[in-house]
Enzyme design. Structure first.
Site, PDB file in Angstrom:
ATOM      1  N   HIS A 141     -30.600   8.850 -55.303  1.00  0.00           N
ATOM      2  CA  HIS A 141     -30.982   7.434 -55.340  1.00  0.00           C
ATOM      3  C   HIS A 141     -30.700   6.862 -56.729  1.00  0.00           C
ATOM      4  O   HIS A 141     -31.016   7.481 -57.748  1.00  0.00           O
ATOM      5  CB  HIS A 141     -32.475   7.298 -55.007  1.00  0.00           C
ATOM      6  CG  HIS A 141     -33.065   5.980 -55.392  1.00  0.00           C
ATOM      7  ND1 HIS A 141     -33.943   5.842 -56.445  1.00  0.00           N
ATOM      8  CD2 HIS A 141     -32.882   4.741 -54.874  1.00  0.00           C
ATOM      9  CE1 HIS A 141     -34.292   4.571 -56.557  1.00  0.00           C
ATOM     10  NE2 HIS A 141     -33.666   3.879 -55.617  1.00  0.00           N
ATOM     11  N   SER A 142     -30.088   5.695 -56.775  1.00  0.00           N
ATOM     12  CA  SER A 142     -29.880   4.948 -58.005  1.00  0.00           C
ATOM     13  C   SER A 142     -29.165   5.813 -59.053  1.00  0.00           C
ATOM     14  O   SER A 142     -28.114   6.378 -58.778  1.00  0.00           O
ATOM     15  CB  SER A 142     -31.228   4.417 -58.505  1.00  0.00           C
ATOM     16  OG  SER A 142     -31.060   3.450 -59.509  1.00  0.00           O
ATOM     17  N   TYR A 143     -29.740   5.947 -60.264  1.00  0.00           N
ATOM     18  CA  TYR A 143     -29.099   6.749 -61.310  1.00  0.00           C
ATOM     19  C   TYR A 143     -28.702   8.135 -60.834  1.00  0.00           C
ATOM     20  O   TYR A 143     -27.636   8.658 -61.193  1.00  0.00           O
ATOM     21  CB  TYR A 143     -30.030   6.879 -62.535  1.00  0.00           C
ATOM     22  CG  TYR A 143     -29.806   8.170 -63.282  1.00  0.00           C
ATOM     23  CD1 TYR A 143     -28.726   8.310 -64.138  1.00  0.00           C
ATOM     24  CD2 TYR A 143     -30.629   9.291 -63.059  1.00  0.00           C
ATOM     25  CE1 TYR A 143     -28.479   9.522 -64.776  1.00  0.00           C
ATOM     26  CE2 TYR A 143     -30.398  10.491 -63.697  1.00  0.00           C
ATOM     27  CZ  TYR A 143     -29.311  10.614 -64.550  1.00  0.00           C
ATOM     28  OH  TYR A 143     -29.046  11.818 -65.160  1.00  0.00           O
ATOM     29  N   SER A 144     -29.556   8.765 -60.025  1.00  0.00           N
ATOM     30  CA  SER A 144     -29.334  10.178 -59.709  1.00  0.00           C
ATOM     31  C   SER A 144     -28.097  10.409 -58.848  1.00  0.00           C
ATOM     32  O   SER A 144     -27.667  11.549 -58.672  1.00  0.00           O
ATOM     33  CB  SER A 144     -30.566  10.800 -59.032  1.00  0.00           C
ATOM     34  OG  SER A 144     -30.680  10.371 -57.696  1.00  0.00           O
TER      35      SER A 144
ATOM     36  N   HIS B 161     -34.169  -2.114 -53.625  1.00  0.00           N
ATOM     37  CA  HIS B 161     -33.567  -0.971 -54.314  1.00  0.00           C
ATOM     38  C   HIS B 161     -34.367   0.321 -54.183  1.00  0.00           C
ATOM     39  O   HIS B 161     -33.848   1.391 -54.471  1.00  0.00           O
ATOM     40  CB  HIS B 161     -33.391  -1.328 -55.791  1.00  0.00           C
ATOM     41  CG  HIS B 161     -32.690  -0.292 -56.593  1.00  0.00           C
ATOM     42  ND1 HIS B 161     -31.395   0.122 -56.326  1.00  0.00           N
ATOM     43  CD2 HIS B 161     -33.104   0.454 -57.660  1.00  0.00           C
ATOM     44  CE1 HIS B 161     -31.043   1.045 -57.193  1.00  0.00           C
ATOM     45  NE2 HIS B 161     -32.053   1.275 -58.011  1.00  0.00           N
TER      46      HIS B 161
END
Length: 226
Positions: free
Chosen positions: A73-76, A207
């Site tokens: 998710h997102s950055y990861s 998000h």
């Protein structure tokens, strides 16, 4: 049945997946939410970008997982995308949830101007505020849970470059675009979606769908194992 390894984005830990993990387990899947080094209960551990890649790979190998659905998710999405190619035939699919994707030789901070903020906060990206979560389909309780659980994010993981060994387009991948965070997934993802091995799902939420739409996200992830 699949083995899910769930990795939340910046500032968050394995706790963020509680409402998604439950229905996946009820459906018979094995679910392994993972906290990356330097975050949540692992705060204080030193971490760079490749540390987070190793965190994911080590979890898969330590548990000897097969038929793995890696979820970032997102950055990861950046460390998860790198880990996906490193676990070889253990991988069933990689899922990017409103996520960044790794680009060889480039870092998260190449797309997001966070370097000055990191420098001003002793090498960490400071946690979310309630205002950062506005307009993302979250109620007050959900926003409070995210903000209360968030911890400073190790800056080196955001400024060090990704290291890919091959084209990301060769991975079997699903991209989940959360529309309240914008309809455009960005040029890197758009290019990958032109390939035969990448598919796109759009979700009318914000998000952090693991909080705003956990049942729907679990349904999408269950389908990704097919």
């Amino acid at each position: 049945m699949a083995n899910y390894v769930l990795v939340a984005g910046a500032w968050l830990g394995s706790w963020a997946w509680e409402a998604v993990a439950a229905p996946l387990r009820a459906a018979g899947h094995e679910v392994h939410p993972l906290t990356l080094s330097g975050l949540a209960e692992r705060s204080g551990e030193p971490a760079g970008q490749q540390t987070h890649v190793r965190d994911v790979v080590d979890e898969v190998e330590r548990l000897d997982l097969r038929d793995v659905v890696l979820v970032g998710h997102s950055y990861s999405g950046i460390p998860v995308g790198q880990a996906a190619e490193r676990i070889g035939d253990r991988l069933r699919r990689v899922v990017f949830v409103d996520a960044n994707v790794p680009v060889d030789g480039r870092s998260f901070s190449d797309g997001w101007p966070v370097a000055d903020e990191i420098a001003a906060h002793d090498g960490f990206w400071p946690p979310l505020t309630a205002g950062d979560c506005a307009g993302q389909g979250l109620d007050e309780e959900q926003i409070s849970r995210i903000v209360r659980g968030a911890t400073p994010h190790p800056g080196a993981t955001l400024t060090e470059p990704a290291e890919l060994k091959g084209p990301l387009s060769e991975l079997p991948a699903l991209y989940v675009k959360c529309l309240l965070d914008g309809e455009d997934p960005g040029p890197a993802v758009t290019a990958l979606l032109e390939g035969e091995r990448w598919t796109l799902v759009r979700v009318d939420t914000g998000h952090w769908p693991m909080f705003s739409q956990p049942a729907e996200l679990a349904r999408i992830l269950a389908g990704a194992a097919g």
